[in-house]
Design a protein around this motif. Structure first.
Motif, mmCIF file in Angstrom:
data_model
loop_
_atom_site.group_PDB
_atom_site.id
_atom_site.type_symbol
_atom_site.label_atom_id
_atom_site.label_comp_id
_atom_site.label_asym_id
_atom_site.label_seq_id
_atom_site.Cartn_x
_atom_site.Cartn_y
_atom_site.Cartn_z
ATOM 1 N N ASP A 26 0.817 -1.209 0.000
ATOM 2 C CA ASP A 26 0.000 0.000 0.000
ATOM 3 C C ASP A 26 0.853 1.262 0.000
ATOM 4 O OD1 ASP A 26 -2.299 -1.486 -0.036
ATOM 5 O OD2 ASP A 26 -2.732 -1.278 2.100
ATOM 6 N N HIS A 27 2.016 1.172 0.600
ATOM 7 C CA HIS A 27 2.900 2.330 0.682
ATOM 8 C C HIS A 27 3.623 2.590 -0.636
ATOM 9 C CE1 HIS A 27 5.439 5.334 2.515
ATOM 10 N NE2 HIS A 27 6.526 4.648 2.247
ATOM 11 N N LEU A 28 4.140 1.514 -1.251
ATOM 12 C CA LEU A 28 5.029 1.683 -2.404
ATOM 13 C C LEU A 28 4.355 1.550 -3.759
ATOM 14 C CD1 LEU A 28 8.372 -0.087 -1.465
ATOM 15 C CD2 LEU A 28 7.924 2.346 -1.663
ATOM 16 N N ALA A 29 3.293 0.763 -3.848
ATOM 17 C CA ALA A 29 2.706 0.493 -5.162
ATOM 18 C C ALA A 29 2.288 1.759 -5.900
ATOM 19 C CB ALA A 29 1.519 -0.462 -5.019
ATOM 20 N N PRO A 30 1.622 2.712 -5.270
ATOM 21 C CA PRO A 30 1.255 3.921 -6.019
ATOM 22 C C PRO A 30 2.469 4.690 -6.527
ATOM 23 C CG PRO A 30 -0.017 3.747 -3.996
ATOM 24 C CD PRO A 30 1.058 2.717 -3.912
ATOM 25 N N LEU A 31 3.523 4.721 -5.715
ATOM 26 C CA LEU A 31 4.740 5.424 -6.121
ATOM 27 C C LEU A 31 5.386 4.746 -7.327
ATOM 28 C CD1 LEU A 31 7.547 6.609 -3.696
ATOM 29 C CD2 LEU A 31 8.119 5.284 -5.714
ATOM 30 N N VAL A 32 5.568 3.427 -7.238
ATOM 31 C CA VAL A 32 6.233 2.700 -8.316
ATOM 32 C C VAL A 32 5.390 2.730 -9.589
ATOM 33 C CG1 VAL A 32 7.129 0.466 -9.042
ATOM 34 C CG2 VAL A 32 7.489 1.235 -6.697
ATOM 35 N N ALA A 33 4.079 2.560 -9.454
ATOM 36 C CA ALA A 33 3.210 2.563 -10.634
ATOM 37 C C ALA A 33 3.279 3.900 -11.361
ATOM 38 C CB ALA A 33 1.776 2.252 -10.221
ATOM 39 N N ARG A 34 3.391 4.971 -10.609
ATOM 40 C CA ARG A 34 3.404 6.295 -11.218
ATOM 41 C C ARG A 34 4.652 6.513 -12.067
ATOM 42 N NH1 ARG A 34 3.385 10.692 -6.864
ATOM 43 N NH2 ARG A 34 1.521 9.523 -6.335
ATOM 44 N N TYR A 35 5.795 6.047 -11.589
ATOM 45 C CA TYR A 35 7.057 6.344 -12.279
ATOM 46 C C TYR A 35 7.637 5.153 -13.040
ATOM 47 C CZ TYR A 35 6.610 10.345 -9.241
ATOM 48 O OH TYR A 35 6.123 11.451 -8.593
ATOM 49 N N TRP A 36 7.016 4.004 -12.904
ATOM 50 C CA TRP A 36 7.529 2.790 -13.544
ATOM 51 C C TRP A 36 6.565 2.258 -14.595
ATOM 52 C CZ3 TRP A 36 12.145 0.894 -13.929
ATOM 53 C CH2 TRP A 36 12.361 -0.439 -14.263
ATOM 54 N N GLY A 37 5.284 2.209 -14.248
ATOM 55 C CA GLY A 37 4.297 1.678 -15.172
ATOM 56 C C GLY A 37 3.401 0.669 -14.494
ATOM 57 N N GLY A 101 -6.261 -15.750 -8.932
ATOM 58 C CA GLY A 101 -5.232 -14.979 -8.268
ATOM 59 C C GLY A 101 -5.492 -14.907 -6.778
ATOM 60 N N VAL A 102 -4.463 -15.166 -5.977
ATOM 61 C CA VAL A 102 -4.606 -15.057 -4.526
ATOM 62 C C VAL A 102 -3.627 -14.024 -3.993
ATOM 63 C CG1 VAL A 102 -5.421 -17.426 -4.294
ATOM 64 C CG2 VAL A 102 -2.981 -16.950 -4.015
ATOM 65 N N ASP A 103 -4.066 -13.293 -2.996
ATOM 66 C CA ASP A 103 -3.226 -12.277 -2.369
ATOM 67 C C ASP A 103 -3.831 -11.939 -1.017
ATOM 68 O OD1 ASP A 103 -0.944 -10.307 -3.758
ATOM 69 O OD2 ASP A 103 -1.870 -9.455 -1.975
ATOM 70 N N VAL A 104 -2.994 -11.395 -0.113
ATOM 71 C CA VAL A 104 -3.493 -11.011 1.206
ATOM 72 C C VAL A 104 -3.957 -9.568 1.241
ATOM 73 C CG1 VAL A 104 -2.066 -12.685 2.447
ATOM 74 C CG2 VAL A 104 -1.162 -10.382 1.988
ATOM 75 N N ASN A 105 -3.771 -8.834 0.152
ATOM 76 C CA ASN A 105 -4.030 -7.398 0.151
ATOM 77 C C ASN A 105 -5.337 -7.070 -0.567
ATOM 78 O OD1 ASN A 105 -4.010 -4.584 -0.319
ATOM 79 N ND2 ASN A 105 -1.785 -4.533 -0.269
ATOM 80 N N PRO A 106 -6.367 -6.654 0.163
ATOM 81 C CA PRO A 106 -7.653 -6.367 -0.493
ATOM 82 C C PRO A 106 -7.575 -5.204 -1.475
ATOM 83 C CG PRO A 106 -7.695 -5.720 1.829
ATOM 84 C CD PRO A 106 -6.438 -6.498 1.626
ATOM 85 N N ARG A 107 -6.740 -4.223 -1.205
ATOM 86 C CA ARG A 107 -6.621 -3.097 -2.132
ATOM 87 C C ARG A 107 -5.994 -3.551 -3.446
ATOM 88 N NH1 ARG A 107 -4.080 2.359 0.159
ATOM 89 N NH2 ARG A 107 -5.768 1.873 1.617
ATOM 90 N N ALA A 108 -4.978 -4.408 -3.363
ATOM 91 C CA ALA A 108 -4.359 -4.942 -4.576
ATOM 92 C C ALA A 108 -5.365 -5.763 -5.372
ATOM 93 C CB ALA A 108 -3.141 -5.791 -4.214
ATOM 94 N N LEU A 109 -6.177 -6.550 -4.682
ATOM 95 C CA LEU A 109 -7.178 -7.363 -5.372
ATOM 96 C C LEU A 109 -8.230 -6.499 -6.050
ATOM 97 C CD1 LEU A 109 -7.592 -10.180 -2.715
ATOM 98 C CD2 LEU A 109 -6.525 -10.402 -4.961
ATOM 99 N N ALA A 110 -8.564 -5.363 -5.446
ATOM 100 C CA ALA A 110 -9.493 -4.439 -6.104
ATOM 101 C C ALA A 110 -8.877 -3.892 -7.388
ATOM 102 C CB ALA A 110 -9.852 -3.299 -5.148
ATOM 103 N N ASP A 111 -7.574 -3.582 -7.346
ATOM 104 C CA ASP A 111 -6.878 -3.146 -8.560
ATOM 105 C C ASP A 111 -6.907 -4.251 -9.614
ATOM 106 O OD1 ASP A 111 -6.268 -0.735 -7.367
ATOM 107 O OD2 ASP A 111 -4.206 -1.294 -6.863
#
Length: 287
Positions: A26-37, A101-111
């Motif tokens: 949750d902390h890093l994904a928005p940052l990396v997505a913005r500048y990485w893709g 797809g399985v993951d522990v992060n509900p926000r990631a799963l919403a994405d």
């Protein structure tokens, strides 16, 4: 089938999420997505002279991994630690297979749900919130398991038995991951500690450790490709982007955190013991 977050059956409740991994994403994904893709993973370049844009290079690596799953329409694939769903969606689009797809992060799963809808594969992709060490699926549920830069969040001695349980006989496991050229020691552990913290990582192992633990659970090594030279520029490119946009980072994350993240990624890119691989294994025996 839909891309809703499917609840686990009452007889096999999900393992509680790992808070460190969730917080890190949750902390890093928005940052990396913005500048990485959109693909939050390494890129693949043919060599130093290859000037392929980052988004195309990450999509290239995704394609190299997905093509090794060996599935098609009618097949069933588990994406273990699917994150925001880029690899799961690419698998559904490229192979026509059903993807869970399985993951522990509900926000990631919403994405991931939104990504599947946008790609037109909502009927092929199911998302389940659970820990990879406690999945709710019966033995032999999948023709292939994909672990795309997710294995460092687990102890392999715990993860591989669960993967072997889930694979059908002759089913394939495809892993794309960093690994160590030498075993972890105290000095190396200190040098990578900040990166482990930022990404919520648990462990990194050598290739030989991967091979041994796969054999222990009845998985036969089918392919090992060292792709270090092709992905090595990933973090240097990311760091360059972060430095280019430093004022934006400081406004959103604060000066100290912007410096910490940029420095940690820069240091990680210079760890000589660090390598990267694609590994394919096949289930040949009961786990």
């Amino acid at each position: 089938m839909s891309t809703r977050n499917a609840p686990a059956p009452a007889t096999a409740p999900p393992t509680p999420p790992g808070p460190d991994v969730v917080a890190a994403y949750d902390h890093l994904a928005p940052l990396v997505a913005r500048y990485w893709g959109p693909d939050l993973h390494y890129g693949y370049w043919s060599g130093p002279e290859d000037d392929t844009p980052i988004a195309a290079a990450t999509a290239r690596l995704t394609a190299l991994v997905v093509e090794r799953l060996g599935v098609g329409p009618g097949g069933r694939v588990l994406d273990l630690g699917c994150g925001h769903g880029a690899a799961a969606v690419a698998t559904a689009v490229r192979t026509g297979a059903e993807v869970v797809g399985v993951d522990v992060n509900p926000r990631a799963l919403a994405d991931a749900r939104r990504a599947a809808d946008l790609a037109g594969v909502a009927d092929q992709v199911t998302l389940v919130e659970c820990d990879a060490l406690g999945t709710p699926f019966p033995d032999g549920s999948f023709d292939a398991v994909l672990a795309f830069e997710s294995t460092p969040h687990f102890a392999l001695s715990e993860l591989f038995p669960e993967i072997a349980r889930l694979l059908r006989l002759n089913g394939r496991l495809v892993i794309e991951t960093p690994f160590l050229r030498t075993p972890m020691n105290d000095g190396l552990r200190r040098r990578v500690a900040e990166f482990f913290t930022i990404l919520g990582m648990t462990a990194l192992e050598t290739a030989d450790t991967h091979f041994r633990l796969l054999r222990d659970v009845g998985l036969d090594l089918a392919e090992f490709v060292d792709i270090t030279d092709h992905v090595a520029g990933s973090f240097t490119r990311l760091v360059a982007r972060l430095r280019e946009h430093r004022p934006d980072l400081e406004r959103e994350y604060g000066a100290a955190e912007a410096e910490r993240v940029t420095r940690t990624f820069a240091d990680w890119a210079k760890v000589p013991e660090l390598a990267h691989m694609i590994l394919v294994a096949r289930r040949v025996d009961a786990a």
